[in-house]
Structures are given as structure tokens and as C-alpha cells.
Design an enzyme around this catalytic site. Structure first.
Site, PDB file in Angstrom:
ATOM      1  N   GLU A 100       0.831  -1.212   0.000  1.00 13.25           N
ATOM      2  CA  GLU A 100       0.000   0.000   0.000  1.00 13.25           C
ATOM      3  C   GLU A 100       0.860   1.255   0.000  1.00 13.25           C
ATOM      4  O   GLU A 100       0.596   2.192  -0.758  1.00 13.25           O
ATOM      5  CB  GLU A 100      -0.950  -0.008   1.193  1.00 13.25           C
ATOM      6  CG  GLU A 100      -1.900  -1.196   1.251  1.00 13.25           C
ATOM      7  CD  GLU A 100      -2.774  -1.359   0.021  1.00 13.25           C
ATOM      8  OE1 GLU A 100      -2.935  -0.381  -0.736  1.00 13.25           O
ATOM      9  OE2 GLU A 100      -3.261  -2.480  -0.211  1.00 13.25           O
ATOM     10  N   HIS A 187      -5.360  -5.507 -10.647  1.00 12.71           N
ATOM     11  CA  HIS A 187      -4.777  -6.513  -9.751  1.00 12.71           C
ATOM     12  C   HIS A 187      -4.515  -7.831 -10.467  1.00 12.71           C
ATOM     13  O   HIS A 187      -3.912  -8.741  -9.893  1.00 12.71           O
ATOM     14  CB  HIS A 187      -5.679  -6.731  -8.534  1.00 12.71           C
ATOM     15  CG  HIS A 187      -5.897  -5.493  -7.733  1.00 12.71           C
ATOM     16  ND1 HIS A 187      -6.908  -4.601  -8.012  1.00 12.71           N
ATOM     17  CD2 HIS A 187      -5.216  -4.968  -6.691  1.00 12.71           C
ATOM     18  CE1 HIS A 187      -6.847  -3.594  -7.166  1.00 12.71           C
ATOM     19  NE2 HIS A 187      -5.829  -3.789  -6.357  1.00 12.71           N
TER      20      HIS A 187
HETATM   21  N1  ASN Z   1      -5.651  -2.953  -1.377  1.00 14.12           N
HETATM   22  C1  ASN Z   1      -5.966  -2.477  -2.680  1.00 14.12           C
HETATM   23  C2  ASN Z   1      -4.718  -2.167  -3.452  1.00 14.12           C
HETATM   24  O1  ASN Z   1      -3.804  -1.590  -2.944  1.00 14.12           O
HETATM   25  C3  ASN Z   1      -6.804  -1.278  -2.647  1.00 14.12           C
HETATM   26  C4  ASN Z   1      -7.101  -0.900  -4.027  1.00 14.12           C
HETATM   27  O2  ASN Z   1      -7.762  -1.607  -4.744  1.00 14.12           O
HETATM   28  N2  ASN Z   1      -6.553   0.215  -4.475  1.00 14.12           N
HETATM   29  O3  ASN Z   1      -4.634  -2.477  -4.579  1.00 14.12           O
HETATM   30 ZN    ZN Z   2      -2.533  -2.071  -4.745  1.00 12.45          ZN
END
Ligand code: ASN
Ligand code: ZN
Length: 340
Positions: A100, A187
Site C-alpha cells: 500500500e 490486480h
Molecule cells: N488494497 C488495494 C490495493 O492496494 C486497494 C485498491 O484496490 N486500491 O490495490
Molecule cells: Zn494495490
């Protein structure tokens, strides 16, 4: 100061009891994540804080109810951690914290847009330095690995959130680049870059590191020899902070990391070539062959009595050596001019 949460206190100044149910332990873990990530960037790259300006960031923990995520916000320069799955697995694990806060580093440097291929590279950058921070700190209870979120049991069955050696093991991430990669959630489009980083660090095939078994495939079916995570992280950091921009895509990331590798280890050095090998192993660009490379020349046609001129272009990957050109048996009236 923090405007939306009470400052954490502890009655006996003995913070928590080392269990996930203690909010003081959760806060201590968050603080440990901040401090360790700070130390990593400072001691490894000479970067003083997330923005590089010597300023610390805030963390708020015990956020929401059953909130199974953590996030960085540039607007408040702060971290937020939920209590995780079933309210019983706070997201304050070291790799999550480092992931993060690395979003803050990316925002302060390349500024990779959080969508499309650049979004995947943004996410991968966070996973890459999350792994690097774990290896740097080398905690007996959480040794370095190429898994993301292996401590937060986010799936409820003990499996991690993501796998860098073979990202598709999570069921959603891509192992290699394809023209449609940018359509995936960031992601999952991070997968090929995470895979690149694993291959560059450890190499292809089966390997056990700190007790975790990996088996990393390659798109081109050829093997990759790793250069170690510290070298790979140094290359990614220099690429991120010197060469990448908000719109860098996977092809641009290859160029950026090759430039970084040339700066740090020399152009066409074995380390530089390993970078190209690792990109080729996720279907980005070609491997680079050492030696003399001659640009293809088409057949030449000319009329009698007309002047002709033909340029040949060649380059050598042997740094420091220059090419010489010579020709024998040239027809009358033709000569070679080995210049330019
Ligand atoms: N925990 C997630 C990330 O850092 C939060 C998000 O989707 N931005 O990717
Ligand atoms: Zn992230």
C-alpha cells in the site's frame, strides 16, 4: 494530525498481546509496517520517506467492520487497514503495508495511471516492493517470499492473494502479456510484471526459497537465469523513478528496465541480458543475442553508367569495441567507405 480517528492509546504502554484480536497489536503491526518500509526505501535506495521529502505518513487501523482491505490515499498521505476476513485477520501484514505505501512512492515518481497496462504496472510495483521489503526485513515469523498476502488468509483456506512465480494460480491473473491485457482489473494485469520480477530474481523452473516451493513457466519455453531479488529490485526502482511515466505500458517498462540495467550494470552485461530474457519470457520483446547484428539488405538494381551507393548498418553488443568494415573483390569503380 489525523482528523478522523482517535489516537491509539494503551493503558500500560505494553502494546497488545501479539494476537490478531488485539487492536493495540494491530496498531503496533501497522507501525512496524511503516517503519520497516521506511527503512527499506532509505537504506536500500537512499529514499527518505514515501515522497522522498523526509516526512512520515499516518496509519489508521481497526477500520470499519469486516472490512477486508487496506488502502493508501495520496489525499491524506495516509494508510487505512481493515480488520480483515471475519473481522479477525487485520490487514496489517508487512507485505500488505509495504504494497500500500508503495502506491504512494509510485504516485510520487512515475505516477503510473491506475488503469490499463500502466495500472497493472502500478499494482505490480506495489507487489514487487512488498516482496523486496519482506526479503529485506527477513523476519523469522514472516520470511521473504514471492506470495502476496500470505499472512492475512483472505481466501479463508490459507492460500495467498497472489503468486508471483505463476500469477494464474490465483485463478484470475495473467502469466504473460497479450494485446488484451489492459482490459483486466489492475490486480490481474499486474500478473505478467510480477512474473517478470520473479523470473528476473530467481529464474525459471522449480525452486524452493525460504521453504516456499515455486515453479515458474516461460512464454517462450526457454529458461531464464535469475540475478537475485536485490539486483532485480534495484533495476525496477531505477526504472520507476527515472524512466517510467504515467502512461508507461509493458513495452515501455521493458525499455525502462533495460535503460536502468544499462545504468546500473552496463549495457549488454549478463544482468542486462537477463532483463531482456525475463521480458521475452512473459511475451514482451525478444531476447537479445550477443555479437554483431547486420541490418538486412535487399537486392540492389541499377542501370549501366549510373552511380550507386549502398549503406550497410551493423551494431555490436560488445560494449567498448567498434566495428570495422572491409570488402574484397569489388568491381571496377566501386569502393567501400567504412564511415558514418
Ligand atoms: N488494497 C488495494 C490495493 O492496494 C486497494 C485498491 O484496490 N486500491 O490495490
Ligand atoms: Zn494495490
Amino acid at each position: 494530525s489525523c482528523t478522523y480517528a482517535a489516537i491509539m492509546t494503551d493503558a500500560d504502554n505494553n502494546w497488545g498481546n501479539n494476537t490478531e484480536s488485539s487492536v493495540q497489536s494491530e496498531a503496533s503491526d501497522a507501525h512496524f509496517g511503516v517503519a520497516t518500509t521506511w527503512d527499506f526505501y532509505k537504506n536500500v535506495f537512499g529514499r527518505s520517506g514515501i515522497k522522498g521529502d523526509g516526512k512520515g505518513s499516518l496509519s489508521r487501523t481497526h477500520y470499519g467492520s469486516g472490512y477486508v482491505n487496506a488502502f493508501w490515499q495520496d489525499s491524506c498521505f495516509c494508510m487505512t487497514y481493515g480488520d480483515g476476513s471475519g473481522n479477525t485477520h487485520p490487514l496489517t501484514a508487512l507485505d500488505v503495508a509495504a504494497h500500500e505505501m508503495t502506491h504512494g512512492v509510485t504516485a510520487a515518481t512515475a505516477g503510473l495511471n491506475y488503469s490499463g497496462e500502466s495500472g497493472g504496472l502500478n499494482e505490480a510495483t506495489s507487489d514487487i516492493f512488498a516482496a523486496a521489503v519482506e526479503f529485506y526485513e527477513n523476519l523469522p515469523a514472516d520470511p521473504g517470499d514471492y506470495l502476496v498476502g500470505e499472512k492475512i488468509d483472505i481466501n479463508g483456506d490459507g492460500t495467498p492473494l497472489r503468486y508471483m512465480d505463476k500469477p494464474s494460480k490465483d485463478g484470475d491473473s495473467a502469466d504473460s502479456w497479450s494485446p488484451s491485457l489492459g482490459n483486466l482489473d489492475v490486480h490481474y494485469s499486474s500478473g505478467p510484471a510480477n512474473h517478470f520480477f520473479y523470473l528476473l530474481s530467481e529464474g525459471s523452473g522449480a525452486k524452493t526459497v525460504n521453504g516456499v516451493s515455486y515453479n515458474s513457466p516461460t512464454y517462450d519455453g526457454q529458461s531464464v537465469t535469475g540475478i537475485g531479488i536485490q539486483n532485480a529490485a534495484a533495476i525496477w526502482y531505477r526504472a520507476l523513478t527515472t524512466y517510467m511515466t504515467s502512461t508507461t505500458d509493458y513495452a515501455g517498462a521493458r525499455t525502462a528496465t533495460l535503460s536502468a540495467a544499462a545504468d546500473l550494470f552496463g549495457a549488454y552485461s549478463p544482468t542486462y541480458l537477463a532483463v531482456a530474457d525475463s521480458w521475452a519470457a512473459i511475451n514482451v520483446g525478444n531476447r537479445i543475442a550477443l555479437g554483431v547484428n547486420l541490418a538486412p539488405v535487399a537486392d540492389q538494381i541499377s542501370g549501366i553508367g549510373q552511380a550507386v551507393s549502398l549503406q550497410l548498418d551493423a551494431y555490436t553488443t560488445n560494449t567498448g569495441s567498434s566495428l570495422t568494415y572491409e570488402a574484397t573483390g569489388l568491381p571496377d569503380g566501386l569502393s567501400i567507405s567504412p564511415s558514418g
